[in-house]
Every structure is written in C-alpha cells, then in structure tokens.
Design an enzyme around this catalytic site. Structure first.
Site, PDB file in Angstrom:
ATOM      1  N   ALA A  74       0.849  -1.189   0.000  1.00  9.92           N
ATOM      2  CA  ALA A  74       0.000   0.000   0.000  1.00  9.92           C
ATOM      3  C   ALA A  74       0.887   1.243   0.000  1.00  9.92           C
ATOM      4  CB  ALA A  74      -0.907  -0.006   1.225  1.00  9.92           C
ATOM      5  N   GLU A 122      -1.327  -9.363  -1.179  1.00 11.22           N
ATOM      6  CA  GLU A 122      -2.783  -9.549  -1.129  1.00 11.22           C
ATOM      7  C   GLU A 122      -3.401  -9.505  -2.520  1.00 11.22           C
ATOM      8  OE1 GLU A 122      -4.078  -7.714   3.116  1.00 11.22           O
ATOM      9  OE2 GLU A 122      -2.888  -6.409   1.832  1.00 11.22           O
ATOM     10  N   GLU A 142       2.639  -5.718   7.854  1.00  5.89           N
ATOM     11  CA  GLU A 142       1.849  -4.638   8.441  1.00  5.89           C
ATOM     12  C   GLU A 142       2.111  -4.426   9.931  1.00  5.89           C
ATOM     13  OE1 GLU A 142      -0.341  -5.969   4.756  1.00  5.89           O
ATOM     14  OE2 GLU A 142       0.663  -6.957   6.430  1.00  5.89           O
TER      15      GLU A 142
END
Length: 269
Positions: A74, A122, A142
């Site tokens: 991300a 993911e 994460e």
C-alpha cells in the site's frame, strides 16, 4: 476490444491473454489511491463483460513494471494522511477489486517479479495462481507499522498456506523469497527471470484456452464456493457444478469429439 485507458496501468491483449501491468516503477508500483481506482475501473469493465465465458480473452495476467517490484505494498505516505474512515474506504475499495478478480470467468495469473509485500501480496493472492521469478519476495509486514492486513491477507493467506503458517508470517511480518513461497504452497511455479515468468504465464493461458470456456468458468466458480464449505456441502456444490457443465454445448461437443477421436471445437456456450 477496447479495455479502456488508465493513468497507472498498461493494458494490452497478447493473443488469448490480457496483460495488465501496474506501471508506477518510481514508487515500486505501490497501491496508491490512483492505482486502486484504475484497478477498480478495469475490473469493472471486465465484470461488465458478463459471466458466460464468451470472452475476447481466455485469461488475465497481472504484473508490475520495472525490475524491482510487482507491488511493494500500500502507499504508506498516503495512508499517513488518512483518518480511520478514509482508511476503511481505501481497504474496502481494494476488497471490491480482489472480489471482482476472483469472480471473473477466466483464470487470473499473478506474474510476480521482485517485491510482493503487504497489499502486493494480497493482490497476488486474489489471483487464481501465482508465478514468481527467482528474485521475488513475499510478506505481510503490516505489524511492523502497527497495522494489520487490510486488503484480504488475513483471509487468503491462511487459505493458501494453512492457518499456522499464515499466523507465523503475519505475526512476525517476515519476508520470504520465492523458493520458500513455493515450498509452503503460496506460489505455483518459480521461473528464472522476468522474461521466463511472462512466457510461462502466457503459455498457461494458451493451454487453458484450448479447453472448454464454459467448463473453465464453471469450475472456477465452483472452486471459489467450495473453498469455504465442509465436505458434505462441498460435494453438493460440486454436483451442481457438474450438472451445469453437463448441460452446456461445450460438453456435448467435447464428449462427441472424444468418442469420435477428433479435436473439439468448443463454441463457448
């Protein structure tokens, strides 16, 4: 066919395959909001083509531009400016993308070269299967940022490698190379370099393209349904899938060709 024009994606048809390249190498193809929106738009176009397997392509390949990264994760710089509501919307948007990929009536292959971390891992796991180059690496880091997977990692990683291994990888944030990813069942194949990686993915799509389109679409849907069921319910779902396939023109053509010892010409219906 025109699949649309995108700011952050390169989309091109390669024979039976649609090649989708996330084209943000300067940021190692991180899933910035603009990338997520482009993926959402593209998967919307693909979803609108229907589910009857009468598609202009027989498979989708997702990869990343450059030598370093499939998708590095991300976009943490953007996330750092988000409040909880914006972060939730960001995650939900990617959930829609990944669910659309799983629902497509053709196989989706992740061709992973370099980093596939966090959101990149993911995204890859939402594909039907993963091919990786020798320099690929995977992980859900994460927890190192005080976060948890937000794009489906908590769900799909345990489906791929089992709950114990998924817990270890997520709790530690550990990064693993492609050879280890192959050993634990996260990836299907490891190829020498990006060129061999893409060639293998294209060859697999070509192989699948010789099979009945309705059967491939049908069994993909069935496998996705069965994944969350117990044995008894799974067998019932398989039986429904079998009858559905048996009633198609593709099945009539395929069975007749087998009996006649000829090559089938599937109509895709």
């Amino acid at each position: 066919m025109d699949f649309g024009t995108y700011q952050t994606l390169l989309v091109e048809q390669r024979d039976e395959a649609l090649l989708v390249t996330i084209n943000q190498p300067a940021s190692m193809n991180a899933l910035a909001a603009a990338v997520v929106e482009d993926l959402h738009a593209l998967t919307g176009v693909l979803a609108d083509l229907g589910t009857d397997a009468n598609w202009p392509v027989r498979g989708v390949i997702i990869t990343g531009a450059g030598e370093k990264s499939f998708v590095a994760g991300a976009n943490i710089v953007e996330m750092n400016t988000m409040d909880p509501a914006a972060a939730l919307a960001y995650g939900k948007r990617m959930h829609e993308v990944t669910l659309r990929l799983e629902a497509l009536p053709v196989p989706v292959i992740a061709a992973v070269n370099g980093f596939a971390l966090g959101g990149g891992c993911e995204l890859a796991m939402a594909c039907d299967f993963l091919y990786a180059s020798e320099n690929a690496s995977f992980g859900q880091p994460e927890v190192s940022l005080g976060l948890v997977p937000g794009f489906g990692g908590s769900v799909r990683l345990q489906q791929r490698v089992g709950i114990g291994m998924a817990r270890e990888l997520i709790y530690t944030g550990r990064r693993i190379k492609s050879a280890e990813a192959l050993r634990i069942g996260l990836v299907n194949r490891v190829l020498e370099d990006p060129e061999a990686l893409l060639e293998a993915a294209l060859a697999t799509v070509a192989e699948i393209a010789s099979k009945a389109p309705t059967a491939v679409a049908n069994v993909k849907d069935a496998i996705n349904e069965i994944a969350g069921l117990n044995v008894v319910d799974g067998l019932e779902a398989e039986a429904r899938s079998f009858v559905k396939a048996f009633e198609t023109e593709d099945s009539v053509v395929g069975r007749a060709a087998f009996v006649a010892k000829t090559a089938p010409a599937f109509p895709g219906r």
